[in-house]
Design a protein around this motif. Sequence first.
Motif, PDB file in Angstrom:
ATOM      1  N   THR A   1       5.641  -7.374  -0.904  1.00 56.27           N
ATOM      2  CA  THR A   1       4.797  -8.151  -1.594  1.00 56.27           C
ATOM      3  C   THR A   1       5.589  -9.304  -2.402  1.00 56.27           C
ATOM      4  OG1 THR A   1       3.034  -6.627  -1.372  1.00 56.27           O
ATOM      5  CG2 THR A   1       2.687  -8.548  -2.848  1.00 56.27           C
TER       6      THR A   1
ATOM      7  N   ASP B   1       3.057  -3.571  -2.879  1.00 56.63           N
ATOM      8  CA  ASP B   1       3.452  -4.231  -4.251  1.00 56.63           C
ATOM      9  C   ASP B   1       4.541  -3.507  -4.766  1.00 56.63           C
ATOM     10  OD1 ASP B   1       3.056  -6.406  -5.887  1.00 56.63           O
ATOM     11  OD2 ASP B   1       1.624  -5.171  -7.091  1.00 56.63           O
TER      12      ASP B   1
ATOM     13  N   LEU C   1      -1.557  -5.361  -2.278  1.00 55.85           N
ATOM     14  CA  LEU C   1      -1.577  -4.318  -3.418  1.00 55.85           C
ATOM     15  C   LEU C   1      -0.653  -3.327  -2.853  1.00 55.85           C
ATOM     16  CD1 LEU C   1      -2.448  -4.208  -6.154  1.00 55.85           C
ATOM     17  CD2 LEU C   1      -4.476  -2.857  -5.520  1.00 55.85           C
TER      18      LEU C   1
ATOM     19  N   ALA D   1      -5.704  -9.498  -0.673  1.00 51.73           N
ATOM     20  CA  ALA D   1      -5.440  -8.822  -1.851  1.00 51.73           C
ATOM     21  C   ALA D   1      -5.248  -7.404  -1.675  1.00 51.73           C
ATOM     22  CB  ALA D   1      -6.470  -9.072  -3.015  1.00 51.73           C
TER      23      ALA D   1
END
Length: 224
Positions: free
Chosen positions: A74, A63, A60, A56
């Motif tokens: 991402t 992202d 991020l 995660a």
Amino acid sequence: MSPDRRPSAPAPGLRRFTRPRTPRPETCELCGTPVARDGHRHLVRTDERALVCACAPCALLFDRPGSGAGRFRTVPDRYLTDPGHRWDDEAWDLLQIPVGVAFFFRNAALDRLVALYPSPAGATESELDPATWQRVLDAGPLAALLQPDVEALLLRRTHGRTACYLVPVDICYELVGRMRLLWQGFDGGAEARAALDAFFAEVERRAVPVGRQPATAPAGEPRP
Ligand SMILES: [Zn+2]
Ligand SMILES: [Zn+2]
């Protein structure tokens, strides 16, 4: 068996997407942190057109469109649907897509739309004139929202009706892999169709009608 060598292998640059998944516990390919086998995020490595598993925090990090040098992007996790989508019946009939499923993404490096459908050989590229796809897709609002390389427009034709979704590109390749395993005969067979039904039930469950999704782009940022 090397699917990469088949004459019907997908277009160059796409083969790595269709590589069979490794059965070992997965780790983030950027930092090595273990990730959940199902449900972890992916990045597209834009220079190799490959999917990369990510934790995660790493997801991020990449992202935002244009973040970093753009080597990794991402895959977003939004699902949108266009309930008003009207597909040109004639266009669909022309395509003769075996299981009535096709997906499209915009290849930023080649600056063109790629149209693929599942088949026993994996992701097969449609040889139809891209202008035909473009004309049909432009008729709906989802094509304008599509982020290059990381999102796809997914279409399914059932009972004379076409459903259109904007989805993360990684789930399309997941679907291709599943279809390849289950495919039987000319049209895929009962088991492949049951898997398709389950897949689209999940997409439908997650999808938000276009125009009703919360705005996520920071104010002042131009829409892609
Ligand atoms: Zn990581
Ligand atoms: Zn993964």
